[in-house]
Write a protein that holds these residues in place. Structure first.
Motif, PDB file in Angstrom:
ATOM      1  N   LEU A 107     -10.148   4.566  -6.806  1.00 43.72           N
ATOM      2  CA  LEU A 107      -9.454   3.942  -5.772  1.00 43.72           C
ATOM      3  C   LEU A 107      -7.757   4.574  -5.931  1.00 43.72           C
ATOM      4  N   THR A 108      -7.486   4.930  -7.078  1.00 46.08           N
ATOM      5  CA  THR A 108      -6.119   5.495  -7.043  1.00 46.08           C
ATOM      6  C   THR A 108      -5.740   6.382  -6.079  1.00 46.08           C
ATOM      7  N   ALA A 109      -6.839   7.316  -5.768  1.00 50.74           N
ATOM      8  CA  ALA A 109      -6.690   8.533  -4.838  1.00 50.74           C
ATOM      9  C   ALA A 109      -6.405   7.805  -3.566  1.00 50.74           C
ATOM     10  N   SER A 110      -7.147   6.588  -3.029  1.00 53.65           N
ATOM     11  CA  SER A 110      -6.899   6.127  -1.602  1.00 53.65           C
ATOM     12  C   SER A 110      -5.579   5.658  -1.651  1.00 53.65           C
ATOM     13  N   TYR A 111      -5.184   4.847  -2.472  1.00 52.38           N
ATOM     14  CA  TYR A 111      -3.886   4.332  -2.508  1.00 52.38           C
ATOM     15  C   TYR A 111      -2.725   5.399  -2.412  1.00 52.38           C
ATOM     16  N   ALA A 112      -2.965   6.312  -3.412  1.00 56.83           N
ATOM     17  CA  ALA A 112      -2.071   7.485  -3.457  1.00 56.83           C
ATOM     18  C   ALA A 112      -1.690   7.916  -1.878  1.00 56.83           C
ATOM     19  N   ALA A 113      -2.922   8.324  -1.541  1.00 59.82           N
ATOM     20  CA  ALA A 113      -2.879   9.022   0.069  1.00 59.82           C
ATOM     21  C   ALA A 113      -2.221   8.234   0.904  1.00 59.82           C
ATOM     22  N   ARG A 114      -2.047   6.557   0.827  1.00 62.72           N
ATOM     23  CA  ARG A 114      -1.505   5.784   1.615  1.00 62.72           C
ATOM     24  C   ARG A 114      -0.022   5.846   1.397  1.00 62.72           C
TER      25      ARG A 114
END
Length: 192
Positions: free
Chosen positions: A157-164
Motif C-alpha cells: 500500500l505504501t507504493a499507492s500512497y507514495a504515488a499520491r
C-alpha cells in the motif's frame, strides 16, 4: 489546522505508542483497530469472539467487520478535529473503503506515516511484549504469520500512497522519544 493521518508499519514497529504520542502533540484522536478488537475480546461479545477466532491463529479480522467499525468511528464528533488511524487500512480494499468513507464525510487523508524496522528487531520487540502483557495472540508462530501477512498485503500500500504524494517513511528503531521527534519532523512536512 486538523490533520487526518494514517500510521503504518509492521506489528512491533511502535505504531501504537507513536500514534498516541503524536495524537497528544496534535490534539487529535487515535483510532486503533487493535484496541477496538481487544476491547471486544475482553468483553466476550459476538464481535470479540469472532475477532479472537482470527487473531489467535495469527490471522487478520475480515474486512467487512473492520470497515464497518472504522466507518462508524470516523463519523463520531470527536474525529472532526482530526485523527490518526493505527492498523487501518491494511490492504487495497480498505484503502478504497477509507477513501469512500472520507469522501462521504467531505474530507480527505492528509498523510501516511510508515514506520520501518528490521524483522529481527520486530520479532524481539513482540516477544518482549508477549512476555510482559501475557497476550495469547502473541505466540511466536502468530507473530511471524502477522509479519508475513503485513509484508504480503499491507506493505504494498505504501507504493499507492507514495504515488499520491501522501507517504513519509520514518525509521522506527531507537528510543521512543527519538522516533517521536523523527515523526514530528515528518508531520511538519505534511502540514506545510
Amino acid at each position: 489546522m486538523s490533520l487526518r493521518l494514517v500510521i503504518m508499519g509492521p506489528q512491533g514497529s511502535g505504531k501504537g505508542t507513536q500514534a498516541a504520542l503524536l495524537a497528544e502533540r496534535l490534539g487529535v484522536v487515535t483510532i486503533s483497530t487493535g484496541d477496538i478488537f481487544r476491547s471486544h475480546m475482553a468483553a466476550g461479545d459476538e464481535l470479540g469472539t469472532l475477532a479472537q477466532s482470527y487473531t489467535s491463529r495469527g490471522e487478520l479480522v475480515p474486512d467487512e467487520v473492520t470497515n464497518a467499525m472504522v466507518r462508524q468511528r470516523l463519523a463520531e464528533p470527536d474525529v472532526a478535529e482530526g485523527f490518526i488511524l493505527d492498523g487501518y487500512p491494511r490492504n487495497c480494499t480498505q484503502v478504497d473503503e477509507l477513501d469512500d468513507i472520507l469522501a462521504s464525510l467531505g474530507t480527505r487523508l492528509d498523510g501516511v506515516i510508515e514506520l520501518t524496522a528490521d524483522r529481527g528487531e520486530l520479532l524481539a520487540r513482540m516477544a518482549r511484549r508477549a512476555a510482559i502483557e501475557q497476550r495469547e495472540d502473541d505466540t511466536e508462530d502468530a507473530i511471524a504469520r502477522r509479519l508475513d501477512i503485513y509484508a504480503e498485503q499491507t506493505a504494498p500500500l505504501t507504493a499507492s500512497y507514495a504515488a499520491r504524494g501522501l507517504l513519509v517513511t520514518v525509521e522506527g528503531t531507537g528510543e521512543i522519544a527519538e522516533v517521536a521527534e523523527r515523526i514530528a519532523t515528518a508531520v511538519a512536512g505534511v502540514r506545510s
